[in-house]
Scaffold this motif. Sequence first.
Motif, mmCIF file in Angstrom:
data_model
loop_
_atom_site.group_PDB
_atom_site.id
_atom_site.type_symbol
_atom_site.label_atom_id
_atom_site.label_comp_id
_atom_site.label_asym_id
_atom_site.label_seq_id
_atom_site.Cartn_x
_atom_site.Cartn_y
_atom_site.Cartn_z
ATOM 1 N N ARG A 1 0.831 -1.213 0.000
ATOM 2 C CA ARG A 1 0.000 0.000 0.000
ATOM 3 C C ARG A 1 0.859 1.254 0.000
ATOM 4 O O ARG A 1 0.592 2.199 -0.737
ATOM 5 N N VAL A 2 1.892 1.267 0.851
ATOM 6 C CA VAL A 2 2.746 2.450 0.954
ATOM 7 C C VAL A 2 3.541 2.657 -0.330
ATOM 8 O O VAL A 2 3.658 3.778 -0.824
ATOM 9 N N SER A 3 4.083 1.578 -0.890
ATOM 10 C CA SER A 3 4.914 1.698 -2.096
ATOM 11 C C SER A 3 4.091 1.761 -3.369
ATOM 12 O O SER A 3 4.621 2.034 -4.440
ATOM 13 N N ARG A 4 2.785 1.475 -3.244
ATOM 14 C CA ARG A 4 1.873 1.445 -4.392
ATOM 15 C C ARG A 4 2.357 0.473 -5.468
ATOM 16 O O ARG A 4 2.343 0.778 -6.651
ATOM 17 N N VAL B 1 9.983 5.009 -3.041
ATOM 18 C CA VAL B 1 8.658 4.972 -2.439
ATOM 19 C C VAL B 1 7.990 6.301 -2.726
ATOM 20 O O VAL B 1 8.598 7.356 -2.479
ATOM 21 N N PRO B 2 6.780 6.303 -3.270
ATOM 22 C CA PRO B 2 6.099 7.584 -3.534
ATOM 23 C C PRO B 2 5.916 8.374 -2.238
ATOM 24 O O PRO B 2 5.367 7.864 -1.264
ATOM 25 N N ARG B 3 6.401 9.574 -2.205
ATOM 26 C CA ARG B 3 6.357 10.395 -0.989
ATOM 27 C C ARG B 3 4.925 10.746 -0.578
ATOM 28 O O ARG B 3 4.642 10.905 0.596
ATOM 29 N N ASP B 4 4.040 10.870 -1.543
ATOM 30 C CA ASP B 4 2.664 11.250 -1.208
ATOM 31 C C ASP B 4 1.861 10.092 -0.633
ATOM 32 O O ASP B 4 0.724 10.271 -0.206
ATOM 33 N N SER B 5 2.440 8.895 -0.586
ATOM 34 C CA SER B 5 1.716 7.743 -0.027
ATOM 35 C C SER B 5 1.994 7.538 1.455
ATOM 36 O O SER B 5 1.383 6.700 2.089
ATOM 37 N N ILE B 6 2.916 8.303 1.992
ATOM 38 C CA ILE B 6 3.311 8.135 3.391
ATOM 39 C C ILE B 6 2.363 8.921 4.292
ATOM 40 O O ILE B 6 2.194 10.119 4.125
ATOM 41 N N GLU B 7 1.741 8.199 5.229
ATOM 42 C CA GLU B 7 0.808 8.851 6.154
ATOM 43 C C GLU B 7 1.575 9.653 7.190
ATOM 44 O O GLU B 7 2.652 9.271 7.612
ATOM 45 N N ALA B 8 0.998 10.747 7.584
ATOM 46 C CA ALA B 8 1.619 11.604 8.603
ATOM 47 C C ALA B 8 1.473 10.988 9.969
ATOM 48 O O ALA B 8 0.618 10.238 10.259
#
Length: 132
Positions: free
Chosen positions: A47-50, A125-132
Amino acid sequence: MPDLTPENGDPVIRTIAMPADTNPSGDIFGGWLMAQMDLAAGSIAARVSRGRAATIAVDGMQFLKPVKVGDEVTLYAKLIAVGRSSMKIEVRAWHRPRCQEWSEQVTRGIFTFVAIDEDGKARPVPRDSIEA
């Protein structure tokens, strides 16, 4: 981040330990439990790496209690660090004896994954997929 306990988070995987998963003493193989943990961590990594991600390391594995046939095993996982292409995911496994209402933690570990492309090469890893 909250602790990975039944009271603080949704399970990633919930399964029942079966007779085919036992060692000669009748306890569940540590390898079976580790495989379930890898599946849980892999779900988060995907999910994080899409996309595809591969396990490259497991740190801090510690078996605290045995798991018996019929126990319900619940796995909680959370992302704890992200590098350029890597992700560290903490996984905790809990068991609930089949005829009981209580549960307890049986093991934990840190799984490191690398995001990979269709050729099996590391990718960011797409940076916009990382939850805060």
